[in-house]
Enzyme design. Structure first.
Site, PDB file in Angstrom:
ATOM      1  N   HIS A  72       0.894  -1.118  -0.068  1.00  0.00           N
ATOM      2  CA  HIS A  72       0.025   0.086  -0.156  1.00  0.00           C
ATOM      3  C   HIS A  72       0.879   1.164   0.246  1.00  0.00           C
ATOM      4  CE1 HIS A  72      -3.932  -2.050   1.732  1.00  0.00           C
ATOM      5  NE2 HIS A  72      -3.381  -2.515   0.740  1.00  0.00           N
ATOM      6  N   TYR A 200      -8.988   5.062   7.801  1.00  0.00           N
ATOM      7  CA  TYR A 200      -9.150   5.618   9.314  1.00  0.00           C
ATOM      8  C   TYR A 200     -10.277   6.780   9.549  1.00  0.00           C
ATOM      9  CZ  TYR A 200      -4.680   3.415  10.532  1.00  0.00           C
ATOM     10  OH  TYR A 200      -3.756   2.240  10.852  1.00  0.00           O
ATOM     11  N   PRO A 292      -3.340   0.127  19.175  1.00  0.00           N
ATOM     12  CA  PRO A 292      -3.087  -0.223  17.734  1.00  0.00           C
ATOM     13  C   PRO A 292      -3.165   0.960  16.448  1.00  0.00           C
ATOM     14  CG  PRO A 292      -5.231  -1.120  18.537  1.00  0.00           C
ATOM     15  CD  PRO A 292      -4.529  -0.333  19.800  1.00  0.00           C
ATOM     16  N   LYS A 296       1.715  -0.322  14.976  1.00  0.00           N
ATOM     17  CA  LYS A 296       3.254  -0.395  15.499  1.00  0.00           C
ATOM     18  C   LYS A 296       3.630  -1.625  16.094  1.00  0.00           C
ATOM     19  CE  LYS A 296       4.587   3.069  13.162  1.00  0.00           C
ATOM     20  NZ  LYS A 296       4.422   2.542  11.894  1.00  0.00           N
ATOM     21  N   TYR A 384       4.484   6.531   9.821  1.00  0.00           N
ATOM     22  CA  TYR A 384       3.661   5.409   9.479  1.00  0.00           C
ATOM     23  C   TYR A 384       4.500   4.242   8.785  1.00  0.00           C
ATOM     24  CZ  TYR A 384      -0.892   2.760   9.118  1.00  0.00           C
ATOM     25  OH  TYR A 384      -1.725   1.729   9.107  1.00  0.00           O
TER      26      TYR A 384
HETATM   27  C1  PHB Z   1      -5.414  -4.634  10.937  1.00  0.00           C
HETATM   28  O1  PHB Z   1      -5.298  -4.853   9.782  1.00  0.00           O
HETATM   29  O2  PHB Z   1      -5.684  -5.471  12.009  1.00  0.00           O
HETATM   30  C2  PHB Z   1      -4.827  -3.135  11.484  1.00  0.00           C
HETATM   31  C3  PHB Z   1      -4.591  -2.196  10.659  1.00  0.00           C
HETATM   32  C4  PHB Z   1      -4.430  -1.118  11.051  1.00  0.00           C
HETATM   33  C5  PHB Z   1      -4.110  -0.683  12.518  1.00  0.00           C
HETATM   34  C6  PHB Z   1      -4.600  -1.657  13.243  1.00  0.00           C
HETATM   35  C7  PHB Z   1      -4.918  -2.833  12.875  1.00  0.00           C
HETATM   36  O3  PHB Z   1      -3.900   0.604  12.810  1.00  0.00           O
END
Ligand code: PHB
Length: 390
Positions: A72, A200, A292, A296, A384
């Site tokens: 990505h 997000y 989460p 990270k 990120y």
């Molecule tokens: C996930 O795909 O489980 C995932 C992705 C991004 C995050 C947290 C979890 O910030």
């Protein structure tokens, strides 16, 4: 039984450490109290930083990752019904992230270790660590109900937040901690991801995240109470909430599918200092937890053991303990920066139950800023995709 490094825990930290040590000719034994199947099937993290991908590929365990991982070049921040892309490639000089489940990383590492004759003992019980303040650290455990003893030069505590290693050295540690007044309810659904990249979403009903594991599997989360009762959340209710929080005025649609896994997890920030006591070293979740939202946890575990593997290798090559003595200091610089980023992402995107009207206005300004200022977007992107390795 004797080895050079006794590793407690066969998660990402323990297995990457064992793998890196092996490549340097250092022998280790990995002890894990769960079954191999449990470790490989449990749904966990899914985002790999560029540096994590590079490390796995450079050390020969990236074959399937290269084939099946989804690369990505950005993420979307969605608020007010509109999407705003943060273009990682453009903002970081070509860096990307890769979606590849932790369970897949563990399968690849376990296979590689076993194929190389590595020793991983699953389903051991009653693990305890001893003598790590001297030269003959010992790990006691039972295997098939028989007591066994592993003598080694170093013990690596890679046994997670609830493991036995950190409590064994608790007296020497200072804990820095923060809990959040919310958790995440996550589902895995047999549905093609509704977006090519992660979304997000900030919404007045609470945060939501759209992620994925493969072109056929979606992974979705909604902010919930920290002690949310999953029984109160039939699948239809989860989808209804996801539709609301991910709403878009731009013609985007959420694709539903059968839910094959769901659960609630709490959120905390946690750091132990130092990450070492004499010949016992903590790595990964045993030493720190991040919320989460910055994706990270796994990446930080890999960064720890990269430092640890180097320090241990240096010791066997030259007899010098210099790098071992600096393990904690080197790791903690990264740990705190990643803590800052994870806290910042979490604070920006979640609805805080006690937020004043001022706080909410400020939060919207933060989102507006990060999606309209190149300097701010660059900072998000840099963190990120992963800060440079020390
Ligand atoms: C996930 O795909 O489980 C995932 C992705 C991004 C995050 C947290 C979890 O910030």
């Amino acid at each position: 039984m004797r080895t050079q490094v006794g590793i407690i825990g066969a998660g990402p930290a323990g297995l990457v450490l064992s793998h890196l040590l092996h490549l340097q000719g250092v022998e280790s034994v990995v002890l894990e109290n769960r079954s191999r199947q449990y470790c490989e099937e449990r749904v966990r993290a899914g985002v790999l930083e560029q540096g994590t991908v590079d490390l796995l590929c450079e050390t020969g365990v990236g074959e399937r990752l290269k084939k099946e991982g989804l690369v990505h070049g950005g993420i979307e921040l969605r608020f007010g019904g509109k999407g705003h892309r943060i273009d990682f490639r453009e903002l970081t000089g070509g860096k990307t992230i890769t979606i590849y489940g932790q369970s897949e990383v563990l399968k690849d590492l376990t296979n590689a270790r076993l194929a190389a004759g590595g020793q991983i003992y699953f389903e051991v019980d009653d693990v305890s660590v001893h003598n790590f303040d001297g030269n003959e650290p010992k790990v006691l455990f039972t295997r098939n109900a028989n007591p066994e003893e592993l003598t080694c030069d170093f013990i690596a505590g890679c046994d997670g937040f609830h493991g036995i290693c950190r409590p064994a050295v608790a007296k020497a540690l200072t804990i820095y901690e923060r809990e959040y007044p919310f958790g995440w309810l996550g589902i895995l659904a047999e549905a093609p991801p509704s977006s090519e990249e992660l979304i997000y979403a900030y919404h007045e009903r609470g945060f939501a995240l759209l992620s994925m594991r493969s072109p056929q599997l979606s992974r979705l989360y909604i902010q919930c109470a920290p002690d949310e009762d999953i029984q109160q959340w039939p699948d239809e209710k989860i989808w209804r909430e996801l539709h609301k929080r991910l709403e878009s005025t731009e013609g985007w649609k959420l694709i539903e599918g059968p839910v094959i896994q769901k659960g609630v997890s709490g959120m905390r920030s946690f750091v132990t200092e130092p990450m070492q006591y004499k010949n016992l070293f903590l790595a990964g979740d045993a030493a720190h937890i991040v919320p989460p939202t910055g994706a990270k946890g796994l990446n930080l575990a890999v960064a720890d053991v990269r430092v640890l593997a180097q320090a241990i290798t240096e010791f066997y090559k030259s007899g010098s303990r210099d790098q071992l003595n600096r393990y904690s200091e080197i790791c903690l610089r990264r740990v705190w920066k990643v803590q800052r980023f994870s806290w910042w992402m979490t604070s920006m995107l979640h609805l805080f139950p006690d937020a004043s009207a001022f706080d909410q206005k400020r939060q919207r300004a933060e989102l507006d800023y990060v999606t309209s200022s190149r300097a701010a977007a660059e900072s998000l992107a840099e963190n990120y995709v992963g800060l440079p390795m020390a």
